[in-house]
Design an enzyme around this catalytic site. Structure first.
Site, PDB file in Angstrom:
ATOM      1  N   PRO A   2       0.818  -1.207   0.000  1.00 15.78           N
ATOM      2  CA  PRO A   2       0.000   0.000   0.000  1.00 15.78           C
ATOM      3  C   PRO A   2       0.858   1.266   0.000  1.00 15.78           C
ATOM      4  O   PRO A   2       1.953   1.266   0.544  1.00 15.78           O
ATOM      5  CB  PRO A   2      -0.774  -0.094   1.311  1.00 15.78           C
ATOM      6  CG  PRO A   2      -0.494  -1.450   1.876  1.00 15.78           C
ATOM      7  CD  PRO A   2       0.798  -1.893   1.272  1.00 15.78           C
ATOM      8  N   GLU A   3       0.338   2.325  -0.635  1.00 12.87           N
ATOM      9  CA  GLU A   3       1.035   3.613  -0.680  1.00 12.87           C
ATOM     10  C   GLU A   3       0.301   4.596   0.245  1.00 12.87           C
ATOM     11  O   GLU A   3      -0.576   4.201   1.010  1.00 12.87           O
ATOM     12  CB  GLU A   3       1.098   4.101  -2.128  1.00 12.87           C
ATOM     13  CG  GLU A   3       1.741   3.056  -3.063  1.00 12.87           C
ATOM     14  CD  GLU A   3       1.798   3.473  -4.516  1.00 12.87           C
ATOM     15  OE1 GLU A   3       1.890   4.676  -4.799  1.00 12.87           O
ATOM     16  OE2 GLU A   3       1.760   2.589  -5.375  1.00 12.87           O
ATOM     17  N   LYS A  57       4.541   6.396   3.894  1.00 20.94           N
ATOM     18  CA  LYS A  57       3.821   5.115   4.012  1.00 20.94           C
ATOM     19  C   LYS A  57       3.948   4.519   5.412  1.00 20.94           C
ATOM     20  O   LYS A  57       3.555   3.368   5.633  1.00 20.94           O
ATOM     21  CB  LYS A  57       4.385   4.110   3.001  1.00 20.94           C
ATOM     22  CG  LYS A  57       4.365   4.589   1.558  1.00 20.94           C
ATOM     23  CD  LYS A  57       4.976   3.513   0.661  1.00 20.94           C
ATOM     24  CE  LYS A  57       5.541   4.116  -0.604  1.00 20.94           C
ATOM     25  NZ  LYS A  57       6.266   3.132  -1.427  1.00 20.94           N
ATOM     26  N   ARG A 260      10.481  -1.297 -12.104  1.00 17.64           N
ATOM     27  CA  ARG A 260       9.025  -1.341 -11.949  1.00 17.64           C
ATOM     28  C   ARG A 260       8.352  -1.123 -13.306  1.00 17.64           C
ATOM     29  O   ARG A 260       8.790  -0.281 -14.088  1.00 17.64           O
ATOM     30  CB  ARG A 260       8.546  -0.232 -10.991  1.00 17.64           C
ATOM     31  CG  ARG A 260       9.292  -0.166  -9.662  1.00 17.64           C
ATOM     32  CD  ARG A 260       9.140  -1.402  -8.813  1.00 17.64           C
ATOM     33  NE  ARG A 260       7.753  -1.699  -8.503  1.00 17.64           N
ATOM     34  CZ  ARG A 260       7.096  -1.181  -7.473  1.00 17.64           C
ATOM     35  NH1 ARG A 260       7.694  -0.344  -6.650  1.00 17.64           N
ATOM     36  NH2 ARG A 260       5.844  -1.498  -7.259  1.00 17.64           N
TER      37      ARG A 260
END
Ligand SMILES: [Zn+2]
Length: 272
Positions: A2-3, A57, A260
């Site tokens: 999660p960000e 985060k 990425r």
């Protein structure tokens, strides 16, 4: 994942369960998941979480006597607050029993997350994990990008590193760059002031919109109430490689950048 928006949503849904409620028991199910302070985490028994904080985060629970529990959700970390008779899910590594009868449980199948226990905020603040974080992405302005003038490197890699801005990962970097019309491989030192202003604005816009929708659930992310986020339906580039750009109609490109998968529009995200 999660960000920032997902961690913010976890914080919002966690607070009603834990704020000002005494901890009556602590169970460490996997010692290695407590990355710092595994020998002292039992000192939380009898204390109450006075407030929570989020930076990037990272989520911090600050106790009434100053102790700090830092929570990092990593890739698949999830917090559940439920009654103790609910069977524990596999990959539950830590739990705290609360005076209300609920149990705080931290699960993380892939174990890229972790928990850090500190006896004070001063120690938490200067720890290895928090010491190098840039400004929280919700507060970013063009002035935070000032150092880029003298920095080598590419835009996407810098934003993923957390050193200039904390809170962005692959999804929100791609979405912000698209909104600001900036190329992910843009050289930092050539970025002009007006682009910095657009980028800072785009980051805040994308994150705030996602927060209002409870974040993005791609697979397993859920908040403490076990609800999924709804922002996935509003993504403009992430996961849309090969589909038309929503702004110019050009086919979106997918390329591996900084390890990425990166999706962007070769037409309206030009290098400067
Ligand atoms: Zn386009």
């Amino acid at each position: 994942m999660p960000e920032l928006p997902e961690v913010q949503e976890v914080r919002r849904t966690l607070e009603p369960f834990v704020l000002n409620v005494a901890i009556v028991g602590v169970t460490v199910l996997r010692k290695s998941y407590i990355r710092a302070g595994v020998g002292t985490v039992s000192a939380l028994v009898g204390r109450k979480i006075h407030r929570t904080l989020r930076h990037g985060k990272k989520l911090f629970c600050i106790f009434d006597d100053g102790q700090v529990l830092l929570i990092h959700l990593g890739m698949s970390g999830c917090i559940d607050c439920c009654k103790p008779d609910v069977p524990r899910r596999p990959h539950t590594h830590f739990s705290m029993r609360l005076a209300t009868g609920f149990e705080f449980r931290m699960e993380d199948p892939r174990r890229f997350g972790g928990l850090w226990h500190y006896s004070s905020w001063a120690l938490a603040e200067k720890s290895e994990i928090t010491g190098k974080m840039g400004v929280d992405a919700l507060d970013v302005t063009a002035s935070h990008f000032a150092a880029w003038r003298n920095m080598r490197g590419r835009l996407k890699a810098n934003l993923l590193s957390q050193r200039t801005v904390a809170g962005l990962g692959n999804i929100y970097v791609d979405e912000s760059l698209w909104l600001a019309r900036l190329h992910p491989l843009q050289v930092l030192e050539n970025i002009r002031e007006k682009h910095k202003v657009s980028l800072a604005g785009a980051i805040r816009t994308v994150l705030n919109k996602s927060i209002t929708m409870g974040g993005t659930t791609l697979r397993d992310y859920r908040n403490v109430a076990q609800q999924k986020g709804q922002f996935a339906q509003s993504l403009c580039v992430y996961g849309r490689a090969g589909l038309p750009c929503l702004r110019c109609g050009n086919k979106l490109i997918s390329k591996v950048i900084s390890g990425r998968t990166t999706v962007f529009c070769g037409q309206c995200q030009r290098r400067i």
